[in-house]
Each structure stands twice: as C-alpha cells, then as structure tokens.
Design an enzyme around this catalytic site. Structure first.
Site, PDB file in Angstrom:
ATOM      1  CD1 TRP A 101       7.139   1.637  -1.052  1.00 36.32           C
ATOM      2  CD2 TRP A 101       6.297   1.419  -3.070  1.00 36.32           C
ATOM      3  NE1 TRP A 101       7.436   0.429  -1.898  1.00 36.32           N
ATOM      4  CE2 TRP A 101       6.779   0.491  -3.101  1.00 36.32           C
ATOM      5  CE3 TRP A 101       5.464   1.827  -4.791  1.00 36.32           C
ATOM      6  CZ2 TRP A 101       6.863  -0.256  -4.236  1.00 36.32           C
ATOM      7  CZ3 TRP A 101       5.428   0.790  -5.465  1.00 36.32           C
ATOM      8  CH2 TRP A 101       6.430  -0.222  -5.395  1.00 36.32           C
ATOM      9  CG  ASP A 170       0.924   2.584   0.898  1.00 33.37           C
ATOM     10  OD1 ASP A 170       0.690   1.425   1.226  1.00 33.37           O
ATOM     11  OD2 ASP A 170       1.614   2.937   0.173  1.00 33.37           O
ATOM     12  CE  LYS A 194       5.394  -5.077  -1.268  1.00 34.30           C
ATOM     13  NZ  LYS A 194       4.653  -3.801  -1.561  1.00 34.30           N
TER      14      LYS A 194
HETATM   15  C1  LIG Z   1       4.658  -2.521  -2.633  1.00 32.25           C
HETATM   16  C2  LIG Z   1       4.118  -1.380  -2.129  1.00 32.25           C
HETATM   17  C3  LIG Z   1       3.360  -0.514  -3.113  1.00 32.25           C
HETATM   18  C4  LIG Z   1       3.145  -0.831  -4.269  1.00 32.25           C
HETATM   19  O1  LIG Z   1       2.091  -1.821  -4.434  1.00 32.25           O
HETATM   20  P1  LIG Z   1       1.487  -2.486  -5.661  1.00 32.25           P
HETATM   21  O2  LIG Z   1       0.284  -3.250  -5.271  1.00 32.25           O
HETATM   22  O3  LIG Z   1       2.424  -3.227  -6.485  1.00 32.25           O
HETATM   23  O4  LIG Z   1       1.010  -1.168  -6.532  1.00 32.25           O
HETATM   24  C5  LIG Z   1       2.921   0.719  -2.646  1.00 32.25           C
HETATM   25  N1  LIG Z   1       3.404   1.015  -1.134  1.00 32.25           N
HETATM   26  C6  LIG Z   1       4.012   0.289  -0.340  1.00 32.25           C
HETATM   27  C7  LIG Z   1       4.183   0.819   1.001  1.00 32.25           C
HETATM   28  C8  LIG Z   1       4.440  -0.718  -0.807  1.00 32.25           C
HETATM   29  O5  LIG Z   1       5.276  -1.590  -0.181  1.00 32.25           O
END
Ligand SMILES: *Cc1c(COP(=O)(O)O)cnc(C)c1O
Length: 357
Positions: A101, A170, A194
C-alpha cells in the site's frame, strides 16, 4: 452458526450492526422507506452524516481545527489526493515504504512531482518497520502506512517531522484500534472496510490550516476543500457505507471507545502471538518488535502439515485465514469486531495440530 471471520477486508462487523443495517435497508427510522432509497438531502440522512462525523471526532478526541470527511474512491484514491492537496508545486514529498500500500502511494506521489523515499523495508519483504531515518526539513509532508495489512507490521511509534512538514498517514487497517494523538497529524485517511464499516467510503481527517498551500489547480472532486465546505455532500455520498460506519462507531462508543477496545485488541494479539511463539509447528513472519495487533502473519515450520491444519481450522468454522499471495502462509486479521473467543478457537486448532503430530 456464524463463522469466525478473520478476513483482512472487507472485515468482520458486529452482529448487532449487521442486524440494524438490515432493518434500515427495509424500513429506515419508521419512514416506510429504505435507507438506500431516500434523498441524501433528507433530514433523516443528514442526521446520519452528522452523527458519523461527530462520533469520529469524539472517539478519536479530535482537537479543534480538524475536518472529517466521508469520501468515495477507497483509500487508493487518497494515495493521489494526499499528494495533490499537500505537495507544493515546486515542493517535495517524503515517504516511508513499508509494503504494497505504501508503494502504491509512492507511485501516485511520483506521478505528480518530486518525492523522496526516506526509508524502506523492502530488502526483507517488508517484514519490519524501518528505524533511524530522518525526514528532510524541507519536505512538505511525510506519508507512512501505520499498519501494514498484508505483511503484518505496525508502527508502534510514529515518525517525527519538523514543524513545516505535515505528517500524513494511511491508517486503513488500524484506525479506531488504539489511542492516537491526532494533533501530531495533518492528515489521516482510512478505507472503511478494514476496521470501521463496509466497503464504499473512506474516512479522511484533515487539519484545516494545511490546505490551500500547494499553488496548484486541483480538480474539484480531488480537492479536500470541496468536500469540507459541503460536509461530504458535494455529490451523493455512499449512504449505506456511511450509515453502517456510523452504527459501528456507535457500537464502539457503547463498548467503551478506543481505549477499551485497545485493551481487548492487545489481549487478542497476545493470545495468538503467544501460541505462535510457543507452538513448534508455527512461526511468525514479522519482526517481533514490529508485530501488528491487527493482522497477524505466520507460517507453518513444516509445509507438509498444511493440509491437516487447513482441515482443522475449516472444521472449526474459521474463515479468511489464508495469507496474502505476496507473503504466503496464514494471516489472521483480528480487527475490533472479532471477539476474543474467535482467537481462542483458532489457538485450539493450532494446539490440536500439535497433538496430531
Ligand atoms: C486495503 C488497504 C488499502 C486499499 O484500500 P481501498 O479502499 O481498497 O482502496 C490501502 N491501504 C491499506 C493500509 C489497506 O489495508
């Protein structure tokens, strides 16, 4: 009976939230209309959006001067929006590379302007969190991924930046799982699926004063100020995802908030890591000091036991345990809504495997 859901995302949600959400799809607030067929401008939905934002502020103890948005496009769109809204025209972004990511965020930053990768753990397939780096003083922002969903590592201490540098993270897979000091951050984003709700919305928290400083033209939909000024209602918001996120945050509040869930999360992680460390048939993938309390990656020490182990946990009603293809082995995602009992069930299957051997 419901399975023990260790899915990495979309994730397990509290059963009571699923029940409330189903009811609202049929008849919302006794309107004799569904949540997903009423106007997002109706007072009933505006109340949902307001409540969701208020719960974020309350649960994360947000200081004054921060805005909360519920956007679309996933965390992946934030890789680009972060850079667009923070990277000055002739400026520089700094990134820490700790997994897939992070790398995607780096790619988006590179496409836009000048960026520096100041630290990386790619040399060991991202099984640790880099330490001992410094962020250049002239960086507009430093971006990092607080929890690496795929590799099972987590920042237990956040990077330091100088006053002129915005700290951006993030937090898709560990938001609301532990107490954080939001005042250290200029920007936090998290895909809901998540640890907060269903797929379809992304939470963005931004310190208002860091915006409008890039000197670049930002497309309307990619400009945070668009969404802040319209309370995340510039265009039709993802009403269902926002509603279910709101319900999950209400559930969290009712259960004592972030501080209380952090204790449970710690107990859950300790139970599972203790078994991985004790049981000679298993070993952890991530460096011990950087282990994630949300995504636990582990492998069998003897691959020939795979079939037997897979049968044991499948029979026990465990779901979603397969590791990501870039790591292999197993990954137990143990987000807020996964009960301690589910961990105990998994641990029991690991002990049964040992007895069989
Ligand atoms: C799953 C995830 C993403 C991607 O998220 P989307 O909503 O599918 O774009 C980005 N960063 C992390 C840390 C993730 O676990």
């Amino acid at each position: 009976m419901k399975k023990h859901n260790f899915s990495a995302g979309p994730c397990v949600l509290p059963q009571e939230v699923l029940e409330q959400a189903s009811q609202a799809v049929l008849n919302f607030n006794n309107l004799d209309l569904s949540l997903i067929e009423i106007s997002h401008r109706s007072k009933d939905f505006i109340a949902v959006m307001d409540k969701a934002q208020a719960l974020v502020k309350e649960l994360l103890d947000l200081p004054e001067g921060y805005s909360v948005m519920f956007l679309q496009g996933g965390a992946s769109t934030q890789f680009l929006m972060t850079a667009m809204n923070l990277l000055k025209k002739d400026g520089k972004g700094a990134y820490i590379s700790t997994g897939s990511w992070s790398k995607k965020a780096i790619t988006e930053g590179k496409n836009l302007g000048s960026i520096d990768v100041i630290a990386s753990s790619e040399d060991k397939n991202f099984n640790y969190i880099p330490k001992g780096y410094t962020c250049p003083e002239d960086a507009d922002y430093l971006h990092f991924t607080s929890n690496n969903t795929i590799f099972g590592t987590q920042f237990h201490e956040f990077p330091e930046v100088s006053e002129g540098t915005v700290l951006a993270s993030d937090m898709s897979s560990d938001i609301f799982s532990r107490k954080i000091d939001v005042s250290k951050f200029g920007l936090i984003y998290a895909g809901a699926q998540k640890n907060m709700g269903p797929a379809g919305t992304t939470l963005v928290i931004v310190k208002d004063e860091i915006l409008n400083k890039t000197g670049r033209d930002i497309p309307t939909m990619l400009d945070y100020t668009t969404h802040i000024s319209k309370e995340s209602m510039f265009n039709t918001p993802p009403v269902f995802a926002v509603y279910v996120s709101m319900l999950t945050l209400e559930w969290l509040k009712k259960n004592g908030g972030v501080e209380a869930i952090e204790k449970v999360n710690t107990a859950k992680a300790e139970l599972l890591y203790a078994e991985i460390d004790r049981n000679p048939l298993f070993k952890g993938v991530a460096a011990v000091e950087d282990r994630s309390k949300m995504n636990v990656t582990f492998v069998l020490t003897d691959d020939s036991k795979q079939e037997a182990f897979d049968k044991l946990w499948n029979d026990a009603g465990v779901s979603g345990l397969k590791g990501h293809r870039s790591v292999g082995g197993y990954r137990a995602s143990i987000y807020n809504a996964l009960p301690l009992e589910s961990i105990q069930v998994l641990v029991n299957t690991m002990q049964e495997l040992e007895k069989l051997s």
